[in-house]
Design an enzyme around this catalytic site. Structure first.
Site, short mmCIF file in Angstrom:
data_model
loop_
_atom_site.label_atom_id
_atom_site.label_comp_id
_atom_site.label_asym_id
_atom_site.label_seq_id
_atom_site.Cartn_x
_atom_site.Cartn_y
_atom_site.Cartn_z
N GLU A 1 0.81 -1.18 -0.11
CA GLU A 1 -0.01 0.00 0.02
C GLU A 1 0.90 1.23 -0.12
O GLU A 1 1.35 1.39 1.15
CB GLU A 1 -0.81 -0.04 1.24
CG GLU A 1 -1.86 -1.23 1.40
CD GLU A 1 -3.00 -0.77 0.24
OE1 GLU A 1 -3.05 0.14 -0.54
OE2 GLU A 1 -3.85 -1.88 0.03
N GLU B 1 -6.33 -4.05 0.69
CA GLU B 1 -6.65 -4.12 1.91
C GLU B 1 -8.21 -4.11 2.17
O GLU B 1 -8.74 -3.60 1.09
CB GLU B 1 -5.89 -3.16 2.90
CG GLU B 1 -4.51 -3.74 2.81
CD GLU B 1 -3.61 -2.93 3.94
OE1 GLU B 1 -3.81 -1.65 4.18
OE2 GLU B 1 -2.63 -3.66 4.48
P1 NAD Z 1 8.44 4.77 4.48
O1 NAD Z 1 8.50 4.10 3.08
O2 NAD Z 1 9.66 5.59 4.66
O3 NAD Z 1 8.23 3.74 5.67
C1 NAD Z 1 7.16 2.78 5.83
C2 NAD Z 1 7.79 1.77 6.81
O4 NAD Z 1 8.74 0.83 5.91
C3 NAD Z 1 8.64 2.05 8.12
O5 NAD Z 1 8.06 1.35 9.20
C4 NAD Z 1 9.91 1.88 7.60
O6 NAD Z 1 10.53 1.52 8.78
C5 NAD Z 1 9.72 0.63 6.85
N1 NAD Z 1 11.08 0.66 5.91
C6 NAD Z 1 11.86 1.51 5.34
N2 NAD Z 1 12.66 0.69 4.79
C7 NAD Z 1 12.65 -0.40 4.70
C8 NAD Z 1 13.07 -1.60 4.02
N3 NAD Z 1 14.28 -1.40 3.12
N4 NAD Z 1 12.80 -2.83 4.22
C9 NAD Z 1 11.71 -2.84 5.23
N5 NAD Z 1 10.95 -2.00 5.87
C10 NAD Z 1 11.51 -0.66 5.51
O7 NAD Z 1 6.98 5.48 4.45
P2 NAD Z 1 6.61 6.56 5.41
O8 NAD Z 1 7.39 7.82 5.34
O9 NAD Z 1 6.70 5.72 6.99
O10 NAD Z 1 5.04 6.80 5.35
C11 NAD Z 1 4.80 7.78 4.27
C12 NAD Z 1 4.61 7.12 3.01
O11 NAD Z 1 3.70 6.00 3.22
C13 NAD Z 1 3.78 7.97 1.92
O12 NAD Z 1 4.53 7.71 0.52
C14 NAD Z 1 2.29 7.47 1.83
O13 NAD Z 1 1.69 7.77 0.46
C15 NAD Z 1 2.49 6.16 2.20
N6 NAD Z 1 1.30 5.70 2.71
C16 NAD Z 1 0.49 4.74 1.96
C17 NAD Z 1 -0.75 4.32 2.45
C18 NAD Z 1 -1.79 3.29 1.60
O14 NAD Z 1 -2.45 2.71 2.22
N7 NAD Z 1 -1.55 3.27 0.27
C19 NAD Z 1 -1.10 4.63 3.88
C20 NAD Z 1 -0.27 5.54 4.43
C21 NAD Z 1 1.01 5.84 3.95
#
Ligand code: NAD
Length: 487
Positions: free
Chosen positions: A245, A461
């Site tokens: 997502e 989801e």
């Molecule tokens: P992010 O991608 O930086 O982090 C998301 C999660 O992934 C965190 O828990 C982080 O620790 C983990 N992570 C980071 N690198 C990883 C790796 N290499 N392997 C495994 N896990 C890793 O995102 P963020 O800044 O926490 O959230 C914002 C982003 O999330 C935005 O792009 C937003 O659009 C997206 N988002 C999407 C939805 C959806 O349902 N489509 C909902 C909410 C947020």
């Protein structure tokens, strides 16, 4: 406050090996220390979740459903406490955490709890034989969360996973460690076996270790597109199942015959709810030429009345961005908009005082920004900003706006405002997005699938659709006659 791991039904003790400080976005004061999950913690969590899975998979759907339904009830009874935690961690207004975050988490538990007993296979009559299918659980699943809707994300992943008979290890974002632990506590009180829902704290390094762990069957991520690509690549090694997502840059299209006040309300919801930190936000607002000026006037007027301030005040409508670093990133986008020739109609600056005159200069507050004179090619119209920044674009024809709306590698969401029922459906059917609205925006009932097209994700989801992402189908052929052998 210290945030540790939740493994096998208990919180681990605070280990000083590696930790980081959790800050309150509203004032940047430290709220507690978060303890990084060690390799031993990861092994212990996987072992405990595997053990819980072996118990849980033998339960009937009705038994599993009872635990989930009880968890929903307990969560609702703790609504105020958990909502307050969420507001402190994320910086979002308490009115939102109370109305949406915790309740939507409870909705998911209730929905999948009710469904658990109804998960079933199919029967096939095959002449002198018959066949049937069994939707079987996958095993230990990993949920990895973003920081904008921490408890909702945890529940949206855990509820279908557990309903299908899996166990889950959840890793919240390193910026929001609190409410996943509270959810873990709720599951225990509801009667889940220890280990059914474990929580590990950490950044991407813990996430990627979980992705690569051979005993993990599936990963479900809510996060950015770039993290999604890394996880997809990491999971490919062992051909693990993945649900992603991810982010977006979604279009909201407003035709000249739309109800103007409703369209303005939706544009504000689509850009300023949770300080604009919503994945499905309609940040490219396309408005048909005939109504452009009147729409803009109303939008500006109402946006400037948004009550921005202390997130814990029930009268507050807009809170603080998650972190200083994220706020600075959003400011860089605003600067980029200005330097590329767009006009900043209102907002986009750091306020000193909130709507009640309180000093908020130490928090990550940004006033809601509206850019006009935008061009599709500008960075602010192409990249996900994930902050309160709305870009308004005008259009002439239906054909033109569909092409421009689809001209993006993302495809999470889209919205159309029109009173012409035929046009509403015609346009929405041509938009390349997984989650769409006609005459509303950002409404995500548990009954409807949620997810993206193109680079905005994989899988869905919520709804019945989530079940297929947490089960694998076994086909069984049963012979009623003799084995016909050529030998
Ligand atoms: P992010 O991608 O930086 O982090 C998301 C999660 O992934 C965190 O828990 C982080 O620790 C983990 N992570 C980071 N690198 C990883 C790796 N290499 N392997 C495994 N896990 C890793 O995102 P963020 O800044 O926490 O959230 C914002 C982003 O999330 C935005 O792009 C937003 O659009 C997206 N988002 C999407 C939805 C959806 O349902 N489509 C909902 C909410 C947020």
């Amino acid at each position: 406050m210290v945030y540790t791991q939740f493994i096998d039904g208990v919180l681990t003790t605070f280990s000083t090996r590696e930790s980081w400080t959790n800050y309150n976005p509203a004032n940047n004061e430290p709220m507690g220390e978060v303890c990084l999950a060690t390799d031993e913690d990861i092994e212990a969590a996987v072992h405990s979740s595997e053990k819980a899975f072996q118990i849980w998979r033998t339960k009937t759907g009705a038994e599993r459903g009872r635990v989930l339904s009880k968890a929903a009830h307990i969560l609702r009874s703790r609504l105020e406490k958990i909502a307050f935690s969420e507001t402190q961690d994320v910086g979002k207004p308490i009115s939102e955490s109370l109305a949406v975050d915790v309740s939507s988490a409870a909705d998911a538990l209730e929905y999948f709890g009710g469904m658990a007993a109804g998960i079933h296979g199919e029967f096939f009559d095959l002449k002198n034989a018959f066949g049937y299918t069994r939707p079987e659980p996958l095993g230990v699943c990993v949920g990895i969360g973003a920081w904008n809707y921490p408890i909702q994300i945890a529940a949206w992943k855990a509820a279908p996973a557990l309903a299908c008979g899996n166990s889950m290890i959840f890793k919240p974002s390193e910026l929001t460690p609190a409410t996943a632990l509270q959810l873990a506590d709720v599951f225990m009180e509801a009667g889940a076996p220890p280990g059914l829902f474990n929580v590990l704290q950490g950044d991407g390094s813990v996430g990627s270790k979980l992705v690569e762990h051979p005993q993990i069957a599936k990963i479900s991520l809510t996060g950015s597109v770039s993290t999604g690509k890394k996880i997809f690549a990491g999971a490919a090694n062992q051909l693990k199942r993945v649900t992603l997502e991810l982010g977006g840059k979604s279009p909201l299209i407003i035709f000249e015959d739309a109800d103007l006040d409703n369209a303005v309300s939706a544009a504000m919801l689509a850009n300023f709810y949770t300080q604009g930190e919503v994945c499905s936000n309609g940040t490219r607002v396309f408005v048909q030429r005939q109504i452009f000026d009147s729409f803009l006037l109303k939008l500006k007027d109402r946006t400037e009345k948004i009550r921005l301030g202390d997130p814990t005040d029930p009268d507050t409508q807009m809170g603080a961005l998650i972190s200083k670093a994220h706020m600075e990133k959003v400011i860089r986008f605003i600067d980029s908009g200005k330097s590329s020739g767009a006009t900043l109609l209102t907002g986009g600056f750091r306020p000193e005082k909130d709507f009640k005159g309180r000093d908020i200069s130490s928090g990550n507050f940004l006033t809601p920004a509206i850019f006009t004179d935008c061009d599709d090619a500008m960075e602010i119209c192409k990249e996900e900003i994930f902050g309160p920044v709305l870009s308004i674009l005008s259009f002439e024809s239906e054909k033109e706006v569909i092409e421009r709306a689809n001209d993006t590698p993302f495809g999470l969401s889209a919205g159309v405002f029109t009173n012409d029922i035929k046009r509403g459906h015609r346009v929405i059917h041509q938009l390349q997005a997984g989650t769409c609205w006609i005459n509303n925006y950002n409404i995500t009932p548990i009954e409807l699938p949620f997810g993206g097209y193109k680079q905005s994700g994989q899988g869905r989801e919520n709804s019945l659709a989530a079940i297929q992402h947490y089960t694998q189908l076994k086909s069984v052929y049963v012979e009623l006659g003799n084995v016909e052998s050529p030998y």
